[in-house]
Design a protein around this motif. Sequence first.
Motif, mmCIF file in Angstrom:
data_model
loop_
_atom_site.group_PDB
_atom_site.id
_atom_site.type_symbol
_atom_site.label_atom_id
_atom_site.label_comp_id
_atom_site.label_asym_id
_atom_site.label_seq_id
_atom_site.Cartn_x
_atom_site.Cartn_y
_atom_site.Cartn_z
ATOM 1 N N ILE A 40 62.223 -69.680 -46.485
ATOM 2 C CA ILE A 40 63.247 -70.235 -47.445
ATOM 3 C C ILE A 40 63.464 -69.236 -48.347
ATOM 4 C CG2 ILE A 40 63.035 -72.174 -49.194
ATOM 5 C CD1 ILE A 40 61.148 -73.718 -47.545
ATOM 6 N N LEU A 78 68.288 -74.907 -45.163
ATOM 7 C CA LEU A 78 67.234 -74.905 -46.296
ATOM 8 C C LEU A 78 66.559 -76.120 -46.305
ATOM 9 C CD1 LEU A 78 68.957 -72.563 -48.963
ATOM 10 C CD2 LEU A 78 66.930 -72.218 -47.782
ATOM 11 N N GLU A 79 67.493 -77.308 -46.126
ATOM 12 C CA GLU A 79 66.843 -78.698 -46.040
ATOM 13 C C GLU A 79 66.061 -78.962 -45.001
ATOM 14 O OE1 GLU A 79 68.546 -83.285 -45.899
ATOM 15 O OE2 GLU A 79 69.996 -81.675 -46.562
ATOM 16 N N SER A 112 57.714 -75.349 -55.965
ATOM 17 C CA SER A 112 56.939 -76.712 -55.760
ATOM 18 C C SER A 112 55.496 -76.170 -55.213
ATOM 19 C CB SER A 112 57.278 -77.713 -54.705
ATOM 20 O OG SER A 112 58.523 -78.252 -55.077
ATOM 21 N N LEU A 164 57.614 -70.594 -46.191
ATOM 22 C CA LEU A 164 58.050 -70.190 -47.367
ATOM 23 C C LEU A 164 59.015 -69.122 -47.751
ATOM 24 C CD1 LEU A 164 55.187 -71.700 -49.611
ATOM 25 C CD2 LEU A 164 57.329 -72.836 -49.338
ATOM 26 N N GLY A 211 66.405 -70.124 -51.106
ATOM 27 C CA GLY A 211 65.998 -71.636 -51.394
ATOM 28 C C GLY A 211 64.953 -71.586 -52.552
ATOM 29 N N ASP A 212 64.364 -72.858 -52.839
ATOM 30 C CA ASP A 212 63.535 -72.950 -54.132
ATOM 31 C C ASP A 212 62.227 -73.292 -53.396
ATOM 32 O OD1 ASP A 212 62.247 -73.895 -56.346
ATOM 33 O OD2 ASP A 212 63.756 -75.526 -57.009
ATOM 34 N N THR A 213 61.432 -72.424 -54.200
ATOM 35 C CA THR A 213 59.704 -72.863 -53.753
ATOM 36 C C THR A 213 59.048 -72.894 -54.692
ATOM 37 O OG1 THR A 213 59.502 -70.170 -53.895
ATOM 38 C CG2 THR A 213 60.305 -71.053 -51.620
ATOM 39 N N ALA A 260 58.344 -77.480 -44.278
ATOM 40 C CA ALA A 260 57.303 -76.833 -45.175
ATOM 41 C C ALA A 260 56.192 -77.907 -45.739
ATOM 42 C CB ALA A 260 57.750 -75.984 -46.176
ATOM 43 N N ARG A 261 57.269 -79.025 -45.843
ATOM 44 C CA ARG A 261 56.164 -80.068 -46.562
ATOM 45 C C ARG A 261 55.318 -80.928 -45.691
ATOM 46 N NH1 ARG A 261 61.626 -82.109 -49.575
ATOM 47 N NH2 ARG A 261 61.337 -81.248 -51.591
ATOM 48 N N THR A 314 62.534 -76.736 -45.457
ATOM 49 C CA THR A 314 61.964 -77.334 -46.691
ATOM 50 C C THR A 314 61.154 -78.436 -46.131
ATOM 51 O OG1 THR A 314 63.435 -76.767 -48.403
ATOM 52 C CG2 THR A 314 62.063 -78.545 -49.175
ATOM 53 N N SER A 315 61.834 -79.493 -45.350
ATOM 54 C CA SER A 315 61.084 -80.285 -44.792
ATOM 55 C C SER A 315 60.152 -79.837 -43.958
ATOM 56 C CB SER A 315 62.039 -81.146 -43.837
ATOM 57 O OG SER A 315 61.493 -82.392 -43.168
#
Length: 308
Positions: free
Chosen positions: A220, A197-198, A229, A217, A225-227, A204-205, A201-202
């Motif tokens: 994730i 997930l880390e 944002s 996303l 995971g946390d979406t 995705a950014r 997320t990287s």
Amino acid sequence: MDDVDWSGLFHAVGPACDTPRHLAALLGDDAKAFVDGYSHLWSTLRREGKAWPATAPTALLVVELLDNPLLGPDDPSLPDAMLAYLYAVGVAADLGDRAVEIRARVEDRAPELRAWTDDYLSADADGRARMWQDGTGLGELVLDQAALACFDLVPAFLRRTLPHLASERARCRTCAAAAVGSLARHPSASAQRPALLEQLTSMARAADSSYDLATILIAIGHLGGDTRSWLTDPHAGVRGCAALAPDLAGDDTADRVLLGLAQSPSAFGESFGDMAPPLQFQFKPYQDLLTSALLWRRWTATGIATRR
């Protein structure tokens, strides 16, 4: 390929004796045979979300194709298609805790399942069609057995997919992320998920296209995971994919995003312009996902209110 008894397997359109020839064509230079082979690849997978008996051995060959230089040397996107196939296998094999119960039923009725399969393989097309309606339920249990075979191989598929998250090609990385999003739901991957997930997320950014970001996303979300944002992202498709994360059930912002998209489902697809919606929607239309997500969240909210 020669290690598999294809004569004892079947896929969506019948016995799998033709599968080796079609898969071999994916590494050949006959254009028509290649197209037929690629089309056939998907017939080995699923109908209504199910694996077939030919799915697991085919997927084992697909992970070999991923790194084979003979796979479309002039088309670097073909490994992406193999990753998309592995994503779909991961969905079909997503048995979770049900795997224990399915394994017990399959093992208890193994002789009956073998006999049903033998009869199915020897029947003509009309006979095979009738066998799905024979009232025994054995056909569906054979498909459960096929899903279980895929479930048992998912750790190997995940291991071979992970290196592609670091591909030089952005689209390959994105397809790998989608595949990881389904394969890493396997119970054996629970310890890996935080690190995955880390990494996702990287990715995705750093994504430089809305299509890639939306696809990542969804992956994730599949892994818990946390979406959050991305719920206010200016792109409607990105907001929608972020809001679909199951762990955001009950989140007011996520629910508003989904309600808005449900009122105008075409806006989601149109937000990607000339691009098709994210890879995951090739297997389940986004309208169905939006509807099922909203129904699930309303049911969950009602259940919470009732318990309170």
